[in-house]
Design an enzyme around this catalytic site. Structure first.
Site, mmCIF file in Angstrom:
data_model
loop_
_atom_site.group_PDB
_atom_site.id
_atom_site.type_symbol
_atom_site.label_atom_id
_atom_site.label_comp_id
_atom_site.label_asym_id
_atom_site.label_seq_id
_atom_site.Cartn_x
_atom_site.Cartn_y
_atom_site.Cartn_z
ATOM 1 N N ASP A 191 -17.204 -14.953 74.087
ATOM 2 C CA ASP A 191 -16.525 -14.915 72.881
ATOM 3 C C ASP A 191 -17.273 -13.863 71.985
ATOM 4 O O ASP A 191 -17.446 -14.087 70.640
ATOM 5 C CB ASP A 191 -16.470 -16.193 72.228
ATOM 6 C CG ASP A 191 -15.138 -16.743 72.749
ATOM 7 O OD1 ASP A 191 -14.464 -16.313 73.796
ATOM 8 O OD2 ASP A 191 -14.795 -17.907 72.354
ATOM 9 N N HIS A 214 -10.977 -13.943 75.938
ATOM 10 C CA HIS A 214 -9.724 -14.439 75.289
ATOM 11 C C HIS A 214 -8.882 -12.988 75.420
ATOM 12 O O HIS A 214 -9.235 -11.948 75.090
ATOM 13 C CB HIS A 214 -9.553 -14.602 73.858
ATOM 14 C CG HIS A 214 -10.261 -15.942 73.645
ATOM 15 N ND1 HIS A 214 -9.526 -17.012 73.441
ATOM 16 C CD2 HIS A 214 -11.484 -16.420 73.497
ATOM 17 C CE1 HIS A 214 -10.218 -18.326 73.265
ATOM 18 N NE2 HIS A 214 -11.343 -17.874 73.050
#
Ligand code: ZN
Ligand code: FE
Length: 239
Positions: free
Chosen positions: A131, A169
């Protein structure tokens, strides 16, 4: 080394890295166990290692069950060992981890969390950025400072431009709205958005991206100094 992209939870990506000769595999950031198990079983693989970029539940959620089921070893950052569930092997910044054909260098890239790391498979030029770096974006700064995050991104910018990036993601389309708002004349960005929409319409991931593409289109990678980066990050947080 073959890579299988596995969609997990709402918008997470887990990755299965496969040695097709020995039929062994490692998984990066298993958000949950079920989709990983399904893929492992369908391909008849043996899971040996679980690699975690950071401690957030959507990156370690599958650790316990996968470890139990396959007797796999959990690998994470030494300084974050108290909060990586079931950790077995603790790696340090700049350490090279190797098993069979799998060989990766670990970089400590704090900002999103203080113990965030990435795995750079230098032989194949493949980065698992968790992330920290997304396609057309970067992670929120939860624990570190804007300066730490900026420096972490500078480190990634220095990898070879052909590096393929696999992030945590599927945020690319949402990120593209922000990039476009503040970089509306960027023709590389405009054509990347075409590609993104096409991929999503086909039900395909927008990942991997490459460092070369991100350097042309990702507004966070393009910011020249911490001040500019911080401003952008604040704007994005309220976007
Ligand atoms: Zn996270
Ligand atoms: Fe996450």
């Amino acid at each position: 080394m073959k890579i299988e992209i596995i969609k997990c939870l709402e918008d997470n990506f887990s990755y299965l890295l496969i040695d097709e000769v020995t039929k062994t595999a490692i998984v990066v950031d298993p958000s949950e166990s079920k989709p990983i198990i399904d893929k492992i079983e369908s391909l008849n693989l043996k899971l040996k290692f679980i690699l975690n970029t950071h401690h957030h539940y959507d990156h370690v959620g599958g650790n316990k069950e996968l470890k139990k089921l396959y007797d796999a070893k959990v690998i994470g950052f030494d300084e974050d060992k108290h909060r990586i569930p079931e950790i077995d092997i603790c790696l340090k910044n700049n350490e090279i981890w190797k098993d069979g054909i799998f060989e990766a260098k670990v970089f400590h890239i704090p900002g999103h969390t203080l113990g965030h790391i990435c795995f750079y498979f230098f032989k194949e030029n493949i980065l698992f950025s968790g992330d920290t770096l997304f396609s057309l974006g970067c992670g929120r700064v939860f624990e570190g400072t804007h300066e730490q995050m900026f420096n972490s991104l500078q480190l990634l910018k220095n990898l070879p431009s052909k590096t393929e990036i696999y992030c945590g993601h599927e945020y690319t389309l949402k990120n593209s709205d922000f990039c476009l708002k503040y970089d509306s004349e960027n023709s590389a960005l405009i054509s990347k958005i075409e590609f993104i929409k096409n991929q999503l319409a086909k039900g395909q991931p927008t990942i991997p991206t490459t460092l070369e593409e991100e350097l042309k289109t990702n507004i966070f990678l393009r910011s020249k100094n911490v001040e500019n980066f911080s401003k952008l990050r604040d704007l994005k947080d309220n976007f």
